[in-house]
Design a protein around this motif. Structure first.
Motif, mmCIF file in Angstrom:
data_model
loop_
_atom_site.group_PDB
_atom_site.id
_atom_site.type_symbol
_atom_site.label_atom_id
_atom_site.label_comp_id
_atom_site.label_asym_id
_atom_site.label_seq_id
_atom_site.Cartn_x
_atom_site.Cartn_y
_atom_site.Cartn_z
ATOM 1 N N PHE A 120 6.130 -13.102 9.858
ATOM 2 C CA PHE A 120 4.588 -13.517 10.117
ATOM 3 C C PHE A 120 3.554 -13.184 8.855
ATOM 4 C CE2 PHE A 120 5.677 -14.229 14.287
ATOM 5 C CZ PHE A 120 4.726 -14.871 15.072
ATOM 6 N N LEU A 121 2.366 -13.746 8.991
ATOM 7 C CA LEU A 121 1.625 -13.244 7.880
ATOM 8 C C LEU A 121 0.143 -12.822 8.632
ATOM 9 C CD1 LEU A 121 0.063 -15.246 4.847
ATOM 10 C CD2 LEU A 121 -1.379 -14.581 6.325
ATOM 11 N N ARG A 122 0.003 -11.644 8.149
ATOM 12 C CA ARG A 122 -1.433 -11.041 8.639
ATOM 13 C C ARG A 122 -2.802 -10.834 7.604
ATOM 14 N NH1 ARG A 122 0.171 -5.232 10.209
ATOM 15 N NH2 ARG A 122 0.780 -6.209 12.256
ATOM 16 N N ILE A 123 -3.612 -11.315 8.120
ATOM 17 C CA ILE A 123 -4.989 -11.345 7.131
ATOM 18 C C ILE A 123 -6.031 -10.305 7.935
ATOM 19 C CG2 ILE A 123 -6.932 -12.583 6.640
ATOM 20 C CD1 ILE A 123 -5.190 -15.305 7.190
ATOM 21 N N THR A 124 -6.099 -9.449 6.850
ATOM 22 C CA THR A 124 -7.302 -8.379 7.470
ATOM 23 C C THR A 124 -8.679 -8.124 6.772
ATOM 24 O OG1 THR A 124 -5.036 -6.842 7.971
ATOM 25 C CG2 THR A 124 -7.169 -5.503 8.063
ATOM 26 N N VAL A 125 -9.533 -8.275 7.593
ATOM 27 C CA VAL A 125 -10.838 -8.248 6.936
ATOM 28 C C VAL A 125 -11.658 -7.003 7.484
ATOM 29 C CG1 VAL A 125 -12.981 -9.404 6.442
ATOM 30 C CG2 VAL A 125 -10.983 -10.717 6.519
ATOM 31 N N ASP A 126 -11.895 -5.853 6.872
ATOM 32 C CA ASP A 126 -12.772 -4.856 7.214
ATOM 33 C C ASP A 126 -12.208 -4.166 8.522
ATOM 34 O OD1 ASP A 126 -14.598 -4.870 5.441
ATOM 35 O OD2 ASP A 126 -16.009 -6.014 6.414
ATOM 36 N N GLY A 127 -10.730 -4.157 8.590
ATOM 37 C CA GLY A 127 -10.164 -3.648 9.627
ATOM 38 C C GLY A 127 -9.722 -4.607 10.955
ATOM 39 N N ILE A 128 -10.249 -5.917 11.019
ATOM 40 C CA ILE A 128 -10.177 -6.688 11.964
ATOM 41 C C ILE A 128 -8.889 -7.898 11.468
ATOM 42 C CG2 ILE A 128 -11.015 -8.518 13.456
ATOM 43 C CD1 ILE A 128 -12.345 -5.750 13.855
ATOM 44 N N ARG A 129 -8.017 -7.845 12.475
ATOM 45 C CA ARG A 129 -6.707 -8.887 12.142
ATOM 46 C C ARG A 129 -6.411 -10.040 12.615
ATOM 47 N NH1 ARG A 129 -2.140 -4.261 13.215
ATOM 48 N NH2 ARG A 129 -2.383 -2.516 11.696
ATOM 49 N N ALA A 130 -5.854 -11.081 11.778
ATOM 50 C CA ALA A 130 -5.751 -12.173 12.469
ATOM 51 C C ALA A 130 -4.229 -12.523 11.872
ATOM 52 C CB ALA A 130 -6.568 -13.447 11.966
ATOM 53 N N GLU A 131 -3.436 -12.986 12.826
ATOM 54 C CA GLU A 131 -1.837 -13.186 12.411
ATOM 55 C C GLU A 131 -1.587 -14.611 12.836
ATOM 56 O OE1 GLU A 131 0.138 -10.255 14.603
ATOM 57 O OE2 GLU A 131 -0.588 -8.624 13.492
ATOM 58 N N MET A 132 -0.486 -15.093 12.020
ATOM 59 C CA MET A 132 -0.006 -16.488 12.305
ATOM 60 C C MET A 132 1.460 -16.309 11.719
ATOM 61 S SD MET A 132 -2.084 -18.668 9.287
ATOM 62 C CE MET A 132 -2.487 -17.841 7.786
ATOM 63 N N SER A 133 2.218 -17.415 12.226
ATOM 64 C CA SER A 133 3.672 -17.466 11.830
ATOM 65 C C SER A 133 3.607 -18.417 10.579
ATOM 66 C CB SER A 133 4.541 -18.130 13.040
ATOM 67 O OG SER A 133 5.841 -18.608 12.592
ATOM 68 N N THR A 134 4.750 -17.847 9.991
ATOM 69 C CA THR A 134 5.019 -18.693 8.462
ATOM 70 C C THR A 134 6.149 -19.920 8.773
ATOM 71 O OG1 THR A 134 6.518 -17.151 7.953
ATOM 72 C CG2 THR A 134 4.573 -16.434 7.187
ATOM 73 N N SER A 135 6.735 -19.832 10.101
ATOM 74 C CA SER A 135 7.712 -20.845 10.502
ATOM 75 C C SER A 135 8.987 -20.336 9.651
ATOM 76 C CB SER A 135 7.304 -22.189 10.169
ATOM 77 O OG SER A 135 6.078 -22.373 10.911
ATOM 78 N N ARG A 136 9.228 -19.174 9.279
ATOM 79 C CA ARG A 136 10.293 -18.768 8.555
ATOM 80 C C ARG A 136 10.931 -17.518 9.141
ATOM 81 N NH1 ARG A 136 9.112 -23.062 6.929
ATOM 82 N NH2 ARG A 136 9.236 -23.700 4.641
ATOM 83 N N ASN A 137 12.250 -17.072 9.083
ATOM 84 C CA ASN A 137 12.786 -15.967 9.407
ATOM 85 C C ASN A 137 13.638 -15.418 8.562
ATOM 86 O OD1 ASN A 137 15.561 -17.253 9.524
ATOM 87 N ND2 ASN A 137 14.377 -18.544 11.140
ATOM 88 N N CYS A 138 14.038 -14.184 8.797
ATOM 89 C CA CYS A 138 14.873 -13.414 8.056
ATOM 90 C C CYS A 138 15.589 -12.274 8.648
ATOM 91 C CB CYS A 138 13.818 -12.672 7.028
ATOM 92 S SG CYS A 138 14.708 -11.397 5.783
ATOM 93 N N GLU A 139 16.783 -11.795 8.276
ATOM 94 C CA GLU A 139 17.463 -10.761 8.894
ATOM 95 C C GLU A 139 16.820 -9.621 8.635
ATOM 96 O OE1 GLU A 139 21.503 -11.381 7.296
ATOM 97 O OE2 GLU A 139 21.536 -13.271 8.249
ATOM 98 N N PRO A 140 16.746 -8.557 9.462
ATOM 99 C CA PRO A 140 15.768 -7.411 9.167
ATOM 100 C C PRO A 140 16.457 -6.701 8.150
ATOM 101 C CG PRO A 140 16.435 -7.487 11.577
ATOM 102 C CD PRO A 140 17.247 -8.598 10.648
ATOM 103 N N ASP A 141 17.725 -6.487 7.701
ATOM 104 C CA ASP A 141 18.207 -5.453 6.737
ATOM 105 C C ASP A 141 18.062 -6.476 5.501
ATOM 106 O OD1 ASP A 141 20.250 -7.410 7.143
ATOM 107 O OD2 ASP A 141 21.834 -6.397 7.415
ATOM 108 N N ARG A 142 17.438 -7.417 5.454
ATOM 109 C CA ARG A 142 17.333 -8.026 4.138
ATOM 110 C C ARG A 142 16.002 -8.206 3.678
ATOM 111 N NH1 ARG A 142 19.912 -13.802 3.954
ATOM 112 N NH2 ARG A 142 19.458 -13.616 1.544
#
Length: 407
Positions: free
Chosen positions: A26-48
């Motif tokens: 996921f991608l997170r945009i933060t402006v003055d402490g306020i967040r907006a998030e969206m999916s990148t449509s990609r995935n990954c194994e946690p250990d990588r």
């Protein structure tokens, strides 16, 4: 004003996660402490996943391709932020996200802002938080702005972000020329427009105040008041009808108390009480500002109240004086002025000025006391009356003249 802005990638575990499954990036945009998030449509194994740099670990071609995709996405988010900044749009996390996704962001217009303000003010007028006259002025502003937009831009509305110094200067010129407003009237309209713009600023419809650094013009106005002789002419005149005598008494009462039409209209018999000195005082509040006032009644004002205490309207409605509508009052005052040999326009404003000048300041009442009786929240308002008085200057200077008189 500096805005804190950041972009980062992070992993989010799927809702129906099973052991060994991949996480979503996921991608997170933060402006003055306020967040907006969206999916990148990609995935990954946690250990990588390298959480510190927000990238996938590895050197294989598929890893390089994924990291390049994420870097390009991050660059486009920054480009969206820069474009919003260039457009003068409010920088928020949601606005940056919408700009990046190509979604149309909600825009607001000047006519929308004025109409919302006037609708809200109309509701407050009903609750007596604002005077009807204040609302009328903003309705006139609405009419003038609408006509100016058609005249200048051939449109019925305009994005609030397009209001700038050029718009303000043009509107000022339009008020002077097309509407034949004088400098002070045009400045009042601009001041009211400034209030609308500041509300938009608070609502974050715009990020800068277009009135910042803009200086409103004004001209000194000669404010009329009645002299002691003119007051006496009105008080001593015998009128042929009861209605004129009644309106004359109302006007004189305002001259000797400093109350406005609205304040006298709502004045109750119970508002007249004994004050700290054992004499009759008037205790009320200014309808316009809600400021409490306490005015010692001089004999003339007290006599007027006494004259009407048994009037049917006053007795039934618990009112101090029987008051006609403001429009009728002004019509009758035109007659009273003519019959009394007064060439000035009689009305509430001249009555208040007469109280501040002829009745009080010229008779040595300190300006601080006058300010308090008139319900002024700032003594500078009262000082405007003091500046009108050449007579007061003459009397103040008389002892000095005697001191320096040539023997």
């Amino acid at each position: 004003m500096k805005i804190n802005f950041s972009v980062l990638f992070f992993l989010k575990k799927p809702k129906n996660y099973t052991k060994g499954a991949v996480y979503f990036i996921f991608l997170r945009i933060t402006v003055d402490g306020i967040r907006a998030e969206m999916s990148t449509s990609r995935n990954c194994e946690p250990d990588r996943w390298n959480a510190k740099v927000g990238k996938v670990i590895g050197t294989k071609e598929d890893v390089k391709t994924l990291n390049a995709y994420l870097e390009n996405m991050k660059a486009e988010v920054y480009a969206a932020h820069s474009q919003l900044n260039a457009d003068g749009t409010a920088i928020t996390a949601d606005n940056v996200k919408c700009k990046f996704l190509g979604k149309a962001e909600k825009t607001h217009t000047i006519m929308e802002a004025i109409k919302i303000h006037n609708t809200n003010m109309a509701a407050l007028v009903e609750k007596e938080d604002y005077a009807e006259g204040t609302l009328r002025r903003f309705k006139v502003l609405e009419k003038h702005v609408k006509e100016y937009l058609l005249f200048k831009y051939q449109t019925s509305d305009l994005n609030i972000r397009h209001i700038d110094h050029e718009f303000i200067d043009g509107f000022d010129f339009y008020l002077h020329t097309s509407k034949d407003n004088d400098t002070n009237t045009a400045s009042k309209h601009l001041k009211n427009l400034g209030k609308i713009v500041r509300i938009c600023l608070r609502n974050k419809w715009i990020i800068t105040d277009p009135f910042f650094g803009y200086k409103l013009k004004s001209k000194l106005v000669q404010r009329e008041y009645l002299t002691a002789d003119e007051l006496q002419n009105i008080a001593g005149k015998k009128y042929s009808t009861a209605r004129l005598s009644q309106v004359r008494d109302f006007f004189l009462f305002s001259c000797y108390t400093g109350l406005s039409y609205a304040d006298v209209q709502k004045l109750k018999q119970t508002d007249i009480r004994i004050g700290i000195d054992g004499e009759k005082w008037l205790f009320s509040y200014r309808k316009k500002t809600g400021t409490p006032v306490a005015v010692p009644l001089i004999p003339i004002a007290a006599d007027i109240l006494e004259r009407y205490k048994d009037h049917p309207f006053c007795a039934n409605q618990n009112r101090a004086l029987p008051i006609s509508s403001n429009q009728k009052m002004n019509e009758y005052l035109v007659e009273i002025a003519a019959l009394s040999g007064i060439v000035k326009t009689l009305g509430n404003r001249i009555a208040k000025r007469t109280f501040a000048t002829t009745v009080t300041l010229l008779n040595g009442v300190p300006i601080e006391s006058v300010s308090k009786m008139m319900g002024h929240t700032n003594i500078r308002t009262t000082q405007l009356y003091a500046k009108m008085l050449d007579e007061k200057v003459a009397s103040d200077m008389a002892p000095l003249r005697e001191m320096f008189a040539v023997v």
